[in-house]
Scaffold this motif. Structure first.
Motif, PDB file in Angstrom:
ATOM      1  N   ARG A  70      29.291  27.506  59.887  1.00 15.17           N
ATOM      2  CA  ARG A  70      28.278  26.860  59.048  1.00 15.17           C
ATOM      3  C   ARG A  70      28.079  27.684  57.780  1.00 15.17           C
ATOM      4  N   LYS A  71      28.470  27.099  56.660  1.00 17.11           N
ATOM      5  CA  LYS A  71      28.232  27.767  55.385  1.00 17.11           C
ATOM      6  C   LYS A  71      26.750  27.710  55.061  1.00 17.11           C
ATOM      7  N   ARG A  72      26.260  28.672  54.295  1.00 17.64           N
ATOM      8  CA  ARG A  72      24.833  28.815  54.092  1.00 17.64           C
ATOM      9  C   ARG A  72      24.398  28.234  52.756  1.00 17.64           C
ATOM     10  N   PHE A  73      23.075  28.230  52.519  1.00 17.10           N
ATOM     11  CA  PHE A  73      22.521  27.713  51.271  1.00 17.10           C
ATOM     12  C   PHE A  73      22.913  28.582  50.082  1.00 17.10           C
ATOM     13  N   TRP A  74      22.859  29.889  50.278  1.00 21.70           N
ATOM     14  CA  TRP A  74      23.154  30.824  49.197  1.00 21.70           C
ATOM     15  C   TRP A  74      24.566  31.366  49.388  1.00 21.70           C
ATOM     16  N   LYS A  75      25.333  31.339  48.354  1.00 24.03           N
ATOM     17  CA  LYS A  75      26.755  31.648  48.470  1.00 24.03           C
ATOM     18  C   LYS A  75      26.999  33.076  48.937  1.00 24.03           C
ATOM     19  N   TRP A  76      26.072  33.980  48.646  1.00 24.59           N
ATOM     20  CA  TRP A  76      26.276  35.370  49.037  1.00 24.59           C
ATOM     21  C   TRP A  76      25.943  35.619  50.505  1.00 24.59           C
ATOM     22  N   GLN A  77      25.399  34.618  51.193  1.00 32.41           N
ATOM     23  CA  GLN A  77      25.104  34.779  52.617  1.00 32.41           C
ATOM     24  C   GLN A  77      26.367  34.705  53.457  1.00 32.41           C
ATOM     25  N   ARG A  78      26.411  35.531  54.466  1.00 27.02           N
ATOM     26  CA  ARG A  78      27.507  35.407  55.424  1.00 27.02           C
ATOM     27  C   ARG A  78      27.338  34.121  56.237  1.00 27.02           C
ATOM     28  N   PRO A  79      28.409  33.428  56.543  1.00 26.64           N
ATOM     29  CA  PRO A  79      28.279  32.184  57.320  1.00 26.64           C
ATOM     30  C   PRO A  79      27.832  32.462  58.742  1.00 26.64           C
ATOM     31  N   LYS A  80      27.315  31.435  59.400  1.00 25.36           N
ATOM     32  CA  LYS A  80      26.962  31.508  60.810  1.00 25.36           C
ATOM     33  C   LYS A  80      28.071  30.849  61.631  1.00 25.36           C
ATOM     34  N   SER A 124      36.866  10.186  66.741  1.00 22.39           N
ATOM     35  CA  SER A 124      35.723   9.539  67.378  1.00 22.39           C
ATOM     36  C   SER A 124      35.023  10.463  68.375  1.00 22.39           C
ATOM     37  N   HIS A 125      35.582  11.650  68.594  1.00 18.63           N
ATOM     38  CA  HIS A 125      34.963  12.593  69.516  1.00 18.63           C
ATOM     39  C   HIS A 125      33.570  12.971  68.997  1.00 18.63           C
ATOM     40  N   ASP A 126      32.614  13.081  69.891  1.00 21.03           N
ATOM     41  CA  ASP A 126      31.231  13.350  69.479  1.00 21.03           C
ATOM     42  C   ASP A 126      31.109  14.641  68.680  1.00 21.03           C
ATOM     43  N   LEU A 127      31.796  15.694  69.096  1.00 19.40           N
ATOM     44  CA  LEU A 127      31.696  16.968  68.376  1.00 19.40           C
ATOM     45  C   LEU A 127      32.226  16.837  66.956  1.00 19.40           C
ATOM     46  N   VAL A 128      33.355  16.121  66.801  1.00 21.03           N
ATOM     47  CA  VAL A 128      33.919  15.917  65.469  1.00 21.03           C
ATOM     48  C   VAL A 128      32.943  15.129  64.609  1.00 21.03           C
ATOM     49  N   HIS A 129      32.410  14.063  65.159  1.00 20.63           N
ATOM     50  CA  HIS A 129      31.500  13.211  64.388  1.00 20.63           C
ATOM     51  C   HIS A 129      30.233  13.963  63.995  1.00 20.63           C
ATOM     52  N   GLN A 130      29.632  14.685  64.939  1.00 14.32           N
ATOM     53  CA  GLN A 130      28.383  15.371  64.663  1.00 14.32           C
ATOM     54  C   GLN A 130      28.557  16.530  63.683  1.00 14.32           C
ATOM     55  N   THR A 131      29.765  17.084  63.639  1.00 10.83           N
ATOM     56  CA  THR A 131      30.014  18.199  62.724  1.00 10.83           C
ATOM     57  C   THR A 131      30.328  17.718  61.314  1.00 10.83           C
ATOM     58  N   LYS A 156      27.449  16.572  58.780  1.00  7.61           N
ATOM     59  CA  LYS A 156      26.575  17.587  58.194  1.00  7.61           C
ATOM     60  C   LYS A 156      27.348  18.380  57.153  1.00  7.61           C
ATOM     61  N   PRO A 157      26.747  18.586  55.986  1.00 10.83           N
ATOM     62  CA  PRO A 157      27.457  19.326  54.937  1.00 10.83           C
ATOM     63  C   PRO A 157      27.617  20.797  55.295  1.00 10.83           C
ATOM     64  N   ARG A 158      28.618  21.413  54.715  1.00 11.12           N
ATOM     65  CA  ARG A 158      28.841  22.859  54.798  1.00 11.12           C
ATOM     66  C   ARG A 158      29.261  23.337  56.178  1.00 11.12           C
ATOM     67  N   GLY A 195      31.914   9.696  50.950  1.00 16.24           N
ATOM     68  CA  GLY A 195      30.522   9.325  50.742  1.00 16.24           C
ATOM     69  C   GLY A 195      29.580  10.514  50.743  1.00 16.24           C
ATOM     70  N   LEU A 196      29.925  11.595  51.495  1.00 15.06           N
ATOM     71  CA  LEU A 196      29.055  12.761  51.569  1.00 15.06           C
ATOM     72  C   LEU A 196      29.318  13.754  50.453  1.00 15.06           C
ATOM     73  N   ALA A 197      30.320  13.478  49.611  1.00 13.97           N
ATOM     74  CA  ALA A 197      30.701  14.455  48.608  1.00 13.97           C
ATOM     75  C   ALA A 197      29.566  14.777  47.662  1.00 13.97           C
ATOM     76  N   GLY A 198      28.825  13.740  47.235  1.00 14.38           N
ATOM     77  CA  GLY A 198      27.729  13.972  46.301  1.00 14.38           C
ATOM     78  C   GLY A 198      26.686  14.897  46.883  1.00 14.38           C
ATOM     79  N   GLU A 199      26.309  14.666  48.137  1.00 20.21           N
ATOM     80  CA  GLU A 199      25.301  15.510  48.788  1.00 20.21           C
ATOM     81  C   GLU A 199      25.822  16.926  48.949  1.00 20.21           C
ATOM     82  N   THR A 200      27.108  17.047  49.325  1.00 21.90           N
ATOM     83  CA  THR A 200      27.677  18.382  49.526  1.00 21.90           C
ATOM     84  C   THR A 200      27.701  19.161  48.222  1.00 21.90           C
ATOM     85  N   LEU A 201      28.128  18.521  47.147  1.00 23.95           N
ATOM     86  CA  LEU A 201      28.184  19.201  45.860  1.00 23.95           C
ATOM     87  C   LEU A 201      26.801  19.622  45.397  1.00 23.95           C
ATOM     88  N   LEU A 202      25.797  18.795  45.720  1.00 16.46           N
ATOM     89  CA  LEU A 202      24.431  19.136  45.327  1.00 16.46           C
ATOM     90  C   LEU A 202      23.989  20.435  45.987  1.00 16.46           C
TER      91      LEU A 202
END
Length: 473
Positions: free
Chosen positions: A38-48, A139-146, A149-151, A248-255
């Motif tokens: 999971r990438k974080r809000f601030w670019k300098w943060q280490r990912p989780k 169609s796997h639930d893990l793939v879909h749920q991941t 969500k952005p990042r 479709g999620l590209a706009g939200e991700t870029l934001l």
């Protein structure tokens, strides 16, 4: 406790490398285990990194599983002892009527006896051949749920470090404090009344955790670049990042990414980076004094525990994503959960009064906790000692020195009044953030180390944020 031991291990054997410390004994890490990065809000943060209950075969279409070839080698013999010894004192005299003195001493030691370790890694060449032409089940639930969500991206475990014998982690903590106060006042006929109160608090703990054989301490990933139709590639180069092909999620991700890049430019102009975050600090300092005082008090308490800091940071991330935080899922003991809940309640109260502000109180506090979360527990302890008006004013002047010309008169820094022990602690705090601090005659000089990365920025954000909550008035 185990998570701290794993982090210490990785810092010692692979600082800045590819190994990821295991966050808990409940994490099941095997070769080809699917881990969500999971990438974080601030670019300098280490990912989780969030290990899942699935491996790569669970997500593939078709009936032919991949059987990885593993290579085992001896790694190292590891036994480590880490300790903190933090002392501090505060004396205050309020006009001629009252006085207050607070002294504290915290000593902690974490001993990790892992013994002989081995490394197990997958044969990447064979894995490349086995995965060629294979598809993920989109169609796997893990793939879909991941992917919704952005990042968030998928990685699979390519390497892990294991214990080969029963081992242990031992934590010893001693906490002690003394406080004393006096209040005197005169009545109409000059009769004098004096009230005095003294108290002390001591807390000791000694915890031993037995670690079974074949426990994973750390692991490394290969990220996946995934197409719409389920085709995927293994990201073999360290500078190649995985992810989902989106439309479709590209706009939200870029934001969200553009917001994250606000505090990180490719140059090292620390002053400019802090200037871009000035609204966050100003917003906190403009909060009502009782709110600021309460936030600082609860945040200082949370900083006593590294896991509690991470838990608070996760809760604030959920809130920024408009998800209702669940304190039942917080990895922290009950006292710290109460502090986290109190912070959330204060943010909710401040939210209504700040609705028209371009920067929210939530965003500002999330910025600070994100920076604190990047720091070590030892740095938290030093900051905790300084979490009073005088201490934070001193640290803030030093931060201005770091982001300025690197020189400051000793007297104006407030360090002249500090004990030698406290000054050494502050030096250690700055050194941990790749900044040297030394006295040179009547001047203090700071210097950012070469290839310091984001460490100085993280320190400056943490100090300026905490100082904003401690402003007078």
């Amino acid at each position: 406790m185990f998570a701290t031991a794993a982090r210490n291990f990785v810092e010692e054997v692979d600082h800045g490398g590819v190994l990821i410390p295991v966050s808990g004994l409940n994490d099941t890490i095997n070769l080809l285990t699917v881990v969500v990065k999971r990438k974080r809000f601030w670019k300098w943060q280490r990912p989780k990194y969030l290990p899942t209950d699935f491996n790569l075969n669970d997500l593939l279409t078709g009936d032919t599983p991949i059987t990885p070839v593993s290579i085992e080698t001896d790694f190292i013999k590891y036994n480590g002892t880490f300790g903190d010894n933090i002392q501090g004192s505060v004396d205050a005299n309020i006009l001629d009527y009252s006085s207050f003195k607070l002294e504290s001493k915290d000593t902690s030691k974490l001993q990790s006896s892992f013994g002989n370790l081995k490394k197990e890694e997958v044969d990447v060449q064979k894995l490349l051949r086995d995965t060629k032409g294979r598809l993920l089940d989109m169609s796997h639930d893990l793939v879909h749920q991941t992917m919704v969500k952005p990042r968030q991206v998928f990685g699979i475990v390519k390497e892990r470090i294991l214990t080969t014998q029963p081992s242990s982690v031992i934590e010893e903590v001693q906490q002690g404090g003394q406080c004393g106060g006096g209040l005197s006042f005169c009545g109409p006929k000059s009769s004098k009344v004096s009230l005095k109160e003294n108290g002390s608090l001591n807390k000791d703990s000694n915890i031993t955790m037995e670690i079974p054989v074949h426990t994973t301490l750390a692991y490394a990933l290969i990220e996946l670049e995934i197409k719409h139709d389920g085709r995927f590639e293994l990201c073999l180069m360290s500078d190649t990042n995985g992810g989902f092909e989106v439309d479709g999620l590209a706009g939200e991700t870029l934001l969200l990414v553009s917001e994250a890049s606000l505090c990180t430019s490719e140059n090292n102009h620390l002053r400019e980076e802090l200037e871009q975050l000035r609204d966050h600090f100003n917003l906190l300092s403009s909060l009502p004094a009782p709110t600021r005082s309460s936030l600082l008090q609860h945040l200082t308490k949370v900083m006593e525990d590294k896991e509690a800091v991470s838990s608070l940071q996760h809760v604030l991330e959920w809130m920024r994503l408009n998800e209702k935080p669940s304190l039942d899922e917080v990895r922290a003991t009950d006292p710290y959960k109460q502090n986290i809940k109190a912070i959330v309640d204060l943010l909710e109260q401040a939210k209504s009064a700040q609705e028209n502000k371009p920067t929210s109180v939530l965003s500002a506090l999330h910025l600070i906790t994100s920076a604190i979360d990047e720091m070590s527990h030892e740095c938290h302890a030093i900051l905790g000692v300084c979490c009073n008006l005088t201490g934070l004013q001193t640290l803030e002047r030093l931060v201005h020195c770091v982001s300025g010309n690197g020189e400051l008169p000793v007297g104006s820094a407030g360090v002249a009044a500090s004990t030698e022990d406290i000054f050494e602690k502050i030096k250690h705090l700055f050194a941990s953030s790749e900044v040297s601090l030394k006295r040179d005659g009547d001047e203090l000089k700071t210097e950012i180390h070469t290839q310091a990365g984001n460490h100085p920025l993280v320190l400056c954000i943490a100090v300026k944020g905490l100082a904003s909550l401690a402003k007078e008035g």
